[in-house]
Design an enzyme around this catalytic site. Structure first.
Site, PDB file in Angstrom:
ATOM      1  N   CYS A   1      95.959  38.703  75.915  1.00  0.00           N
ATOM      2  CA  CYS A   1      95.349  39.332  74.803  1.00  0.00           C
ATOM      3  C   CYS A   1      96.019  40.544  74.501  1.00  0.00           C
ATOM      4  O   CYS A   1      97.109  41.082  74.855  1.00  0.00           O
ATOM      5  CB  CYS A   1      93.808  39.690  75.409  1.00  0.00           C
ATOM      6  SG  CYS A   1      94.195  40.735  76.730  1.00  0.00           S
TER       7      CYS A   1
ATOM      8  N   CYS B   1      97.068  43.100  76.875  1.00  0.00           N
ATOM      9  CA  CYS B   1      98.364  42.726  77.475  1.00  0.00           C
ATOM     10  C   CYS B   1      99.672  43.354  76.829  1.00  0.00           C
ATOM     11  O   CYS B   1     100.471  43.895  77.488  1.00  0.00           O
ATOM     12  CB  CYS B   1      98.566  41.147  77.901  1.00  0.00           C
ATOM     13  SG  CYS B   1      97.263  40.405  78.723  1.00  0.00           S
TER      14      CYS B   1
ATOM     15  N   ASP C   1     114.131  40.298  36.233  1.00  0.00           N
ATOM     16  CA  ASP C   1     115.310  40.053  35.713  1.00  0.00           C
ATOM     17  C   ASP C   1     115.435  38.885  34.783  1.00  0.00           C
ATOM     18  O   ASP C   1     114.616  38.103  34.687  1.00  0.00           O
ATOM     19  CB  ASP C   1     116.503  39.778  37.030  1.00  0.00           C
ATOM     20  CG  ASP C   1     117.743  39.641  36.436  1.00  0.00           C
ATOM     21  OD1 ASP C   1     118.351  40.458  35.481  1.00  0.00           O
ATOM     22  OD2 ASP C   1     118.189  38.674  37.161  1.00  0.00           O
TER      23      ASP C   1
ATOM     24  N   ASP D   1     117.856  38.245  41.258  1.00  0.00           N
ATOM     25  CA  ASP D   1     118.499  37.403  41.724  1.00  0.00           C
ATOM     26  C   ASP D   1     120.163  37.774  42.180  1.00  0.00           C
ATOM     27  O   ASP D   1     120.716  37.112  42.801  1.00  0.00           O
ATOM     28  CB  ASP D   1     118.737  35.956  41.086  1.00  0.00           C
ATOM     29  CG  ASP D   1     119.774  35.963  40.062  1.00  0.00           C
ATOM     30  OD1 ASP D   1     119.595  36.801  39.189  1.00  0.00           O
ATOM     31  OD2 ASP D   1     120.847  35.015  39.954  1.00  0.00           O
TER      32      ASP D   1
ATOM     33  N   ASP E   1     120.841  43.426  40.884  1.00  0.00           N
ATOM     34  CA  ASP E   1     119.428  43.618  40.929  1.00  0.00           C
ATOM     35  C   ASP E   1     118.895  44.451  42.313  1.00  0.00           C
ATOM     36  O   ASP E   1     117.637  44.849  42.526  1.00  0.00           O
ATOM     37  CB  ASP E   1     118.702  42.492  41.111  1.00  0.00           C
ATOM     38  CG  ASP E   1     118.727  41.668  39.531  1.00  0.00           C
ATOM     39  OD1 ASP E   1     118.646  42.586  38.516  1.00  0.00           O
ATOM     40  OD2 ASP E   1     119.094  40.533  39.398  1.00  0.00           O
TER      41      ASP E   1
END
Length: 804
Positions: free
Chosen positions: A12, A15, A418, A616, A620
């Protein structure tokens, strides 16, 4: 030093919180982050002050297993021996007779004498406790280390029930029967029900990783390599860079590499989500998990193992699934103090009821409080949803790098795009061709022969166009080729001199019409190439980087949901204006340098915009970093991908919309889970404590244990709904009921199928149901006229034989 370790045995969030808190306190540890779902821990520490083994020792003292993290992400998950399932059924075999002896008398079943009956109950409950002793050992270790967890609550509830009953059993042996109810069945039932719940929960949690596991299973265990002209089978793990692999029809490509021989149709759906196979031949690049649908290729391995695209994707998704979203921090803090608070409530409950009623009533309510409380539902609310969503995103082609990016994407209200390779294809091609003199094929042959001497990108575009329109390589050849920098090429054919380039190359041949052609195409953002002899202009080629098929749709979808869309590009005003108009973008910024793009992001953020920057290229990356959510196209540069928060693996802009929808669905799911976890505990604990006993509404420990298990199961099951998330379908402007079948001649391969499909999809009001190569037909739903369908297919280069 920063290292990642595998941690086992966590049940859990208490823990994971306990491990994290303990490790952080160690001298020399700078930070520690423990993931319950990822079953891992990332620790940054000073190796001159503390060693790795000392960190391991502290985790082991808490009762958990720890080892160095296995970086081989393509290692298939081994089927885990289902210890919980085995424990449940063994426990059940002892619980059933225990229930007979403890409750059989209530329905008139024959029972042994009281002392024998109670003794049998005690022995059977001891057997169940022995089988499930891990609850006690784990809970006790955590309690000693001041990091109590769910096992602590379960162990306390079951242990107190047993000890209470054991004491009264000893008194019964001493002939001092107080006539109290024994809790042996409760002590056993708590353990059995919690074990059942944990087993079902574990099965459900493992489903969150199914999408990742499907990818890993694509890798073959044995591959075929060619060495010294002979083929042999070797283990996938033994592959090395430089190996030549033989991949046949129906097989998966196991590495990233280049095709050095052969021809095939490749299905890339596993990586990009693209359903249409693509044609691949010598010189083309393939990646791991591509499948050869037809054909036969030999691949030179350039990336193997952890360096392959598949490995990077799996690693990215696993890391994202194991990361923590900001929304999880508050839940983790509460989970960290949850067990001590519940234990305190149980003690207060016992004292109050002991004073108000009797020992049995006090014990019943106190034990019920311990076992009904559920830190698991609180701790699992966020991480299970995150893991399910990142896995689903991967299958759709959306790779979130971490949980924070997944959470933030829902708030995007402005998308900056872009141009090159984001809105557009990224590769120029001939968009217009005008033959002014002579036969078209002869002019194309001449253009190809001249440009065949050049490796300039524009020359490649013209050669490709000539080939697509019927020209065969080597049809004719030219002599005395000369290239003039910045202008074009001059060559001779059949004793005549020809010029191919821009207007400056033409000299006296250029006239007013030439200037008109140039101005007209320049306004459209196109590059113009002229072909002329010594006397007159023969042909005009116009080239441009064309808009991707899905770009206009993606922009329209974003604008429809009220998101501001703008384009940033380094190209000139004419090119920017032309592309923006085609894509439906009203705002654009031309001739933008990298720093200009980043500044544009900051300006939008300054006026309240929550910005997603989509790009890309290297130029950028500053803007991607500056944006609230940086989105990189999967076909972009490594720098852009490294700078981004989200990667669209197949470079499809429509996935930006899906990225936002999946984020919204995930956060909504997390809110549902957290609401349930808080609501359940707020309501269940008072009921278990007997607050509503005055109206006869009470619970016993067995029902409490069942409720606790069901609570965790509910949260996990709700999160699993995200694995069935589907992107929204495009809204149709009108309902179309008419189905038409078009018989088509001229389709020779899947490439032709793709051309026909694209031609039909370009028509407004046409829904393509099927394009079948074998049956030479296309089936569509449309009310578009037959003449329009016929024209679209014939323009694509095929013949319509009939429409029914």
């Amino acid at each position: 030093m920063k290292e990642k370790f595998s941690v086992s045995g966590m049940t859990c969030s208490a823990c994971s919180a306990g491990i994290e808190r303990t490790v952080k306190k160690l001298n020399g540890v700078n930070s520690a982050d423990v993931s319950l779902m990822g079953e891992c821990m990332t620790v940054e520490y000073d190796e001159t002050v503390i060693t790795r083994q000392e960190i391991f020792d502290e985790v082991i003292k808490l009762g958990y297993g720890v080892e160095k993290y296995d970086e081989n992400v393509l290692k298939e998950r081994k089927p885990q021996p289902n210890k919980l399932r085995k424990r449940f059924f063994i426990s059940l075999s002892f619980l059933l007779p225990l229930m007979y002896f403890s409750m059989g008398a209530m329905i008139g079943l024959p029972q042994p004498p009281e002392v024998v009956n109670v003794t049998l109950q005690m022995l059977l409950s001891i057997a169940v406790i022995a089988v499930n002793f891990k609850f006690f050992s784990s809970g006790a270790k955590a309690l000693v280390k001041k990091s109590p967890n769910m096992d602590t609550l379960v162990g306390l509830g079951s242990g107190i029930s047993f000890l209470y009953s054991f004491v009264y059993t000893i008194l019964l042996y001493a002939k001092r029967d107080f006539g109290v109810h024994m809790f042996y069945e409760s002590a056993a039932m708590i353990l059995v029900l919690v074990t059942l719940g944990k087993w079902l929960e574990e099965r459900s949690k493992r489903k969150t990783g199914d999408e990742i596991e499907k990818l890993i299973q694509l890798m073959p265990s044995v591959v075929t390599v060619e060495k010294n002209g002979a083929q042999e089978k070797i283990a996938f793990s033994a592959l090395e860079i430089g190996d030549v692999l033989v991949v046949k029809q129906g097989e998966y490509v196991p590495v990233d590499g280049k095709i050095i021989e052969g021809h095939a149709y490749i299905d890339r759906a596993a990586i990009t989500g693209e359903s249409m196979p693509i044609e691949a031949q010598e010189g083309d690049v393939v990646t791991g998990a591509d499948i050869v649908k037809s054909g036969y290729i030999k691949v030179l391995a350039e990336k193997v193992g952890a360096d392959t695209t598949l490995s990077q994707i799996v690693k990215m998704v696993k890391d994202a699934g194991a990361s923590k979203a900001p929304i999880q921090k508050a839940a983790d803090k509460i989970a960290g103090i949850f067990v001590p608070i519940v234990t305190l409530i149980a003690i207060v409950t016992f004292v109050v009821w002991f004073v108000m009623a009797d020992l049995a009533t006090a014990a019943n309510f106190a034990i019920s409080v311990l076992v009904i409380s559920c830190p698991c539902s609180l701790g699992l609310a966020t991480p299970v949803a995150i893991m399910a969503a990142t896995g689903r995103g991967m299958s759709l082609g959306i790779l979130y790098k971490d949980a924070e990016a997944l959470q933030k994407a829902k708030d995007v209200n402005c998308v900056l795009l872009d141009k090159t390779a984001t809105l557009t294809v990224g590769q120029p091609k001939v968009t217009d061709f005008v033959c002014l003199q002579g036969e078209t094929m002869a002019i194309l042959q001449l253009a190809y022969a001249i440009e065949n001497h050049s490796n300039h990108p524009i020359a490649e575009c013209i050669k490709n166009y000539a080939e697509e329109n019927g020209n065969k390589k080597g049809s004719i050849s030219v002599e005395n080729y000369l290239y003039e920098t910045g202008k074009g090429a001059i060559a001779e054919f059949a004793g005549k001199k020809y010029r191919m380039g821009n207007r400056r190359l033409l000299g006296k041949t250029a006239d007013k019409q030439t200037i008109k052609w140039e101005k007209e195409y320049s306004k459209q953002g196109k590059t113009v190439v002229f072909l002329a002899d010594e006397k007159e202009l023969l042909a005009v080629f116009a080239l441009a980087d064309t808009l991707k098929d899905e770009s206009a749709l993606a922009v329209a979808e974003l604008k429809e949901r009220g998101i501001r869309v703008a384009m940033l590009t380094g190209d000139n005003e004419n090119v920017a204006k032309a592309i923006a108009k085609q894509a439906g973008v009203e705002e654009y910024f031309a001739e933008a340098l990298p720093k200009d793009k980043a500044e544009a992001v900051e300006r939008v953020r300054a006026v309240g915009g929550f910005v997603a920057m989509v790009g890309d290229g290297i130029n950028d990356s500053p803007a991607l970093k500056a944006a609230d959510v940086g989105v990189a196209m999967g076909n972009g540069t490594d720098v852009a991908i490294d700078s981004a928060d989200v990667v669209l693996s197949r470079g499809d802009l429509t996935l930006v919309n899906t990225m936002i929808d999946l984020s919204k669905s995930t956060v909504k799911n997390i809110h549902q889970n957290l609401f349930w976890a808080f609501f359940y505990n707020v309501v269940a604990i008072p009921i278990a404590a007997g607050v509503f006993s005055f109206i006869g509404f009470t619970l016993n420990p067995m029902i409490g244990a069942a409720c606790m298990s069901l609570s965790s199961l509910f949260v996990v099951t709700n999160a699993l709904r995200l694995t069935r998330f589907h992107k929204k379908k495009e809204k149709k402007t009108r309902e179309i009921d008419m189905e038409k079948t078009i018989k088509i001649e001229g389709m020779m391969c899947q490439h032709c199928v793709a051309h026909v499909t694209k031609a039909l999809q370009s028509l407004d009001g046409v829904e393509v149901i099927e394009v079948n190569l074998k049956k030479k037909r296309a089936v569509v739903k449309t009310d578009v006229s037959n003449e329009t369908l016929n024209k679209a297919i014939e323009e694509a280069g095929y013949t319509v034989k009939g429409i029914s």
